[in-house]
Design a protein around this motif. Sequence first.
Motif, short mmCIF file in Angstrom:
data_model
loop_
_atom_site.label_atom_id
_atom_site.label_comp_id
_atom_site.label_asym_id
_atom_site.label_seq_id
_atom_site.Cartn_x
_atom_site.Cartn_y
_atom_site.Cartn_z
N LYS C 209 1.14 -1.36 0.48
CA LYS C 209 0.14 -0.32 -0.10
C LYS C 209 0.22 1.46 -0.22
CE LYS C 209 -3.70 -2.21 1.86
NZ LYS C 209 -5.06 -1.79 2.96
N PRO C 222 -2.02 4.59 -1.18
CA PRO C 222 -2.57 3.69 -1.04
C PRO C 222 -2.63 3.69 -2.43
CG PRO C 222 -3.04 3.88 0.73
CD PRO C 222 -2.65 5.44 0.67
N ASN C 223 -3.51 4.58 -3.14
CA ASN C 223 -4.43 5.24 -4.47
C ASN C 223 -3.35 4.51 -5.00
OD1 ASN C 223 -6.70 5.33 -5.68
ND2 ASN C 223 -6.00 7.49 -6.02
N ARG C 226 -2.33 1.19 -5.75
CA ARG C 226 -3.05 0.94 -6.84
C ARG C 226 -2.75 1.21 -8.42
NH1 ARG C 226 -6.43 1.39 -2.52
NH2 ARG C 226 -7.97 2.57 -3.69
N GLY C 266 -0.45 -6.61 -1.14
CA GLY C 266 -0.66 -7.21 0.10
C GLY C 266 -0.01 -8.26 0.69
N VAL D 264 -14.99 -8.59 -8.40
CA VAL D 264 -13.76 -8.89 -6.87
C VAL D 264 -13.52 -10.54 -7.13
CG1 VAL D 264 -13.72 -7.88 -4.45
CG2 VAL D 264 -15.59 -7.15 -6.52
N ARG D 267 -15.01 -12.34 -3.75
CA ARG D 267 -16.37 -11.80 -2.97
C ARG D 267 -17.77 -11.90 -3.61
NH1 ARG D 267 -13.14 -6.83 -0.43
NH2 ARG D 267 -14.68 -6.39 0.34
N THR D 294 -15.17 0.93 -5.70
CA THR D 294 -13.46 0.58 -4.94
C THR D 294 -13.38 1.62 -4.33
OG1 THR D 294 -12.82 1.78 -7.25
CG2 THR D 294 -12.72 -0.65 -7.00
N GLY D 298 -11.82 0.36 -0.94
CA GLY D 298 -10.69 0.68 -0.63
C GLY D 298 -10.16 -0.71 -0.19
N TRP D 299 -10.18 -0.87 -1.98
CA TRP D 299 -9.10 -1.90 -2.79
C TRP D 299 -9.73 -2.90 -4.20
CZ3 TRP D 299 -10.39 -6.77 -5.04
CH2 TRP D 299 -9.76 -8.09 -4.74
N SER D 300 -8.69 -3.08 -4.97
CA SER D 300 -9.05 -3.25 -5.90
C SER D 300 -8.38 -4.52 -6.08
CB SER D 300 -8.68 -1.96 -7.65
OG SER D 300 -7.00 -2.45 -6.80
#
Lengths: 302, 302, 302, 302
Positions: C209, C222-223, C226, C266, D264, D267, D294, D298-300
């Motif tokens: 992140k 973090p953005n 990504r 991660g 996703v 999920r 997203t 807070g996730w991709s």
Amino acid sequence: MDSLLSQIYADVLPLVGQGKVADYIPALSKVEANQFGIAICSNDGEIFSIGDADVPFSIQSISKVFNLVLAMEYYGDAIWEKVGREPSGLPFNSMAQLEYEQGIPRNPFINAGALVISDMNQSKFATPNIAVREFVKKLSGNPSIQIDRIVADSEYDHRSRNAAMAYLMKSFNNFDNEVEKVLRNYFCNCALTMSCVDLAKSINFLANKGYSQLMDTQVLTPNETRQVNALMATSGLYDEAGSFAFRVGLPGKSGVGGGIIAIVPGRFSVCVWSPALNSVGNSLAGAAALESMTKHIGWSVY
Amino acid sequence: MDSLLSQIYADVLPLVGQGKVADYIPALSKVEANQFGIAICSNDGEIFSIGDADVPFSIQSISKVFNLVLAMEYYGDAIWEKVGREPSGLPFNSMAQLEYEQGIPRNPFINAGALVISDMNQSKFATPNIAVREFVKKLSGNPSIQIDRIVADSEYDHRSRNAAMAYLMKSFNNFDNEVEKVLRNYFCNCALTMSCVDLAKSINFLANKGYSQLMDTQVLTPNETRQVNALMATSGLYDEAGSFAFRVGLPGKSGVGGGIIAIVPGRFSVCVWSPALNSVGNSLAGAAALESMTKHIGWSVY
Amino acid sequence: MDSLLSQIYADVLPLVGQGKVADYIPALSKVEANQFGIAICSNDGEIFSIGDADVPFSIQSISKVFNLVLAMEYYGDAIWEKVGREPSGLPFNSMAQLEYEQGIPRNPFINAGALVISDMNQSKFATPNIAVREFVKKLSGNPSIQIDRIVADSEYDHRSRNAAMAYLMKSFNNFDNEVEKVLRNYFCNCALTMSCVDLAKSINFLANKGYSQLMDTQVLTPNETRQVNALMATSGLYDEAGSFAFRVGLPGKSGVGGGIIAIVPGRFSVCVWSPALNSVGNSLAGAAALESMTKHIGWSVY
Amino acid sequence: MDSLLSQIYADVLPLVGQGKVADYIPALSKVEANQFGIAICSNDGEIFSIGDADVPFSIQSISKVFNLVLAMEYYGDAIWEKVGREPSGLPFNSMAQLEYEQGIPRNPFINAGALVISDMNQSKFATPNIAVREFVKKLSGNPSIQIDRIVADSEYDHRSRNAAMAYLMKSFNNFDNEVEKVLRNYFCNCALTMSCVDLAKSINFLANKGYSQLMDTQVLTPNETRQVNALMATSGLYDEAGSFAFRVGLPGKSGVGGGIIAIVPGRFSVCVWSPALNSVGNSLAGAAALESMTKHIGWSVY
């Protein structure tokens, strides 16, 4: 001839100033659009002219013809290993085509091709731009022809596109000398300043089987002369060569300074000039004048 | 003339059979490679010939000239809203260029351009292939000219590339009729079977300011005639037009059947034929024969 | 992890040395092909490695990632006015696409895009190549990382293709600094010499992140992290990005020195190295090792 | 989840109706622009939705995913001999690229690639459009899913561009069946009418390692599932795939009907719909909704 020129003049006058003066470098953009001249040089050496035929202008891509003729004298057919002889079918500065065809430009009259020719002349002459200038002085009989250094420097400052082409060809091993040096000389050739009369005289040998009366010399063989004319006929007017053949039907070469030279083989050479250009970069009134001319003489090479 | 033909024949004989007969359809691939003929039709109507000048062959893309002339009679300048007049600078069947230029083909002598012309003729004639056949019968004075249906059907079976071009133009609204119907007629035109003598006669009007002696008719105006010749000069030999202008210097049109027609304006028309092709699809011995011819007569249009 | 590395090693060993070491500059061509190493850096800072993981090699295009990250810190979203974010669908050094898209390169990982990023860094740093070197020293915790001057000079001597791209972008006003100066710095970045262990450590923040443990710094948000990973996923392996996503399924970036970095978001970062390349210029054994890895862990980002 | 959907809804509402409803066929242009829906299908089978999530719409290119999955079941890796796996870097219907790469489309999600997949399915199924329809009925658990025949017929009437691509591939021997027949079936697939809920359910297996709860079947292996997701991630949004990865970071596939599906992994699956499109043909509000999603989670995948 004089009445022919008067007829052309009358036909074209309404178009003079239409179009847009080249503005990619400041030095060229300042030229007054409302100018127009024609000069004819007959094969027996007579000059006919009308309008601004004695005003010197920047010959730009017309210099590609002199550059090529000079290289032909030294290299002969070896030229055609490094440059093609086909129309490009794309704008004069296309990179895509040059990449696809691996650094071999389609013909000596698109920029990439002229750069290769300049590169070849660079390998032969200490200062190729002087060699070309001396050559046109002799061909035209005008010892006062100059290179406009302000134009040449300005073109060098805006060299990016041409530099990109030269480096691309270098990456394909089709360019031998230092890029910057060749560009300097190339831009000096483009920046030669000549009048319609100068140019009509200079190219008369192309209408006369290669023989220059002024120099009393066989500049090219008759066969080479036909070859240069053939190249002009298929590739001399950028991406408008086909349409020029269709409308005018003469071998010709244009420059963004607004000049166009054309050849009536066996009879005379002609140069028109009017600075405002059409959308593909050819003199709008100039092309119309040549179209008017072939209509009035009822003859084209085809 | 007869001695000219003998000289050409001697020059070219060693090349006859070199190259490769067209094999994209079975019907064409069976033609014997070792054949060669020339016919000249002078503007006063005399015929000179040598070799296999009376053997009928598949005229293929030479039919594009007849197709265009027919359309010019009906549409005049409206043609040039749907087809360009510039050399293509790319292979005759390029899709990339057609896409980039939004469905307007570069000229009437690449396949896409000929298909648009065929589409225009489809809108005028009930059976355009019959119209073209009758037209060449009259132009050549030979009432027995036939369409080879086996060739036409075989080309239709291998139509994918041409169908792709036609549909692409249709997607740009530059194609009006049903694709399959136009292709049928187009392939029939290509499958016309004519000899060198037939063809030299048929095109003589292009050397004669548009006047056909055989038909005693002005087929095209002098100006239109120069236009057709100009188009042939810049775009008649696929992606070899520039090189043909350089080597031969005459307006011409080739076909993958091995025929090439050429025009000596004001003097005569000529047709050569030899089935084996060079790498871009033009008759190898045929092009050499025309080059030999202009060398011997010491003249080209340029 | 150690057993994972052993499995990968066993899988890939037969492939090591297959392919061809980069030979466009002499300095790279001398590297022994039969080398192979992997290093993994887990998000809690542990290092696992096997084979030649401590041997320094020329990171080449992997430097594009560091170059981009540095520029993102200074320019933020302004970068994307000068460079796109789309895969190119063409070789990494295509001129045609760059011309068609008017000097805006498709993404920062093709050469043209990396040159624009280098040009932006040139405007910010006195000596950008030192800035990048210091950055990777900190990221890797290895103060002895060097630029191989022989490699950098050799690349400069063979700069024609990259110079052509830079000048083309300059002609579209998408390049601000002097071409030669930017190229010098760009080649110095490419000539950084690092080991698998160095690289796995340096890029661990992309798996974490944006947080670098070694520097104890949030390098990117973090953005942004990504975003960089997304760019690597769609454009990191030249014209093989799609196939790499299909086979491996991890964001990655390759270099012609034979290194490939990849991110398991991660969890960990990884660097493989083996100098022999496949036909599109990616390490053959390296890509196979990463494919083996995702097979064994039964997981990809998709 | 419900609060997530409310947040997205609030974020996106101002954008709904911005852009332009697809108008290349009349049947699609009549759809009311001001509609918006999302449905999420979690891996344990729960459905969450908001807005017009039950309104059926034309799935258009989303059908390419079902078409591909069906073909993968029958052909396995043989598919990749006829279709590539690389992003195209050009508009979805480019002919130039298809010509340059000799009739092998870059990936199964550009039109040419989907046509090759349709051609492969044509060789396996008597009526492929029924096979696909039955497949999505089972995947969604909705037996009332229909093909909109008016849309399908209208697309067939406007088939020129797709026909051109199919014929071009046929000319390269990469298309086996009759073009018109394959197009009919292809357009029927595009004309399937499904709601966000239907689609979210249908594609849930892609978020669930290939296992469909509704069908209680392993539709694809886990590895194949990752492959399909990888293809969507690099090529699912036409010439905006890179930007979608950058902004959203999920495997997805869009259609000109205004739908976008996204995955996703591990999920849930999601489908958004809003008919007004941005300039490259993706739902403007739909893409924004996924970006909002997203951001909120807070996730991709990256």
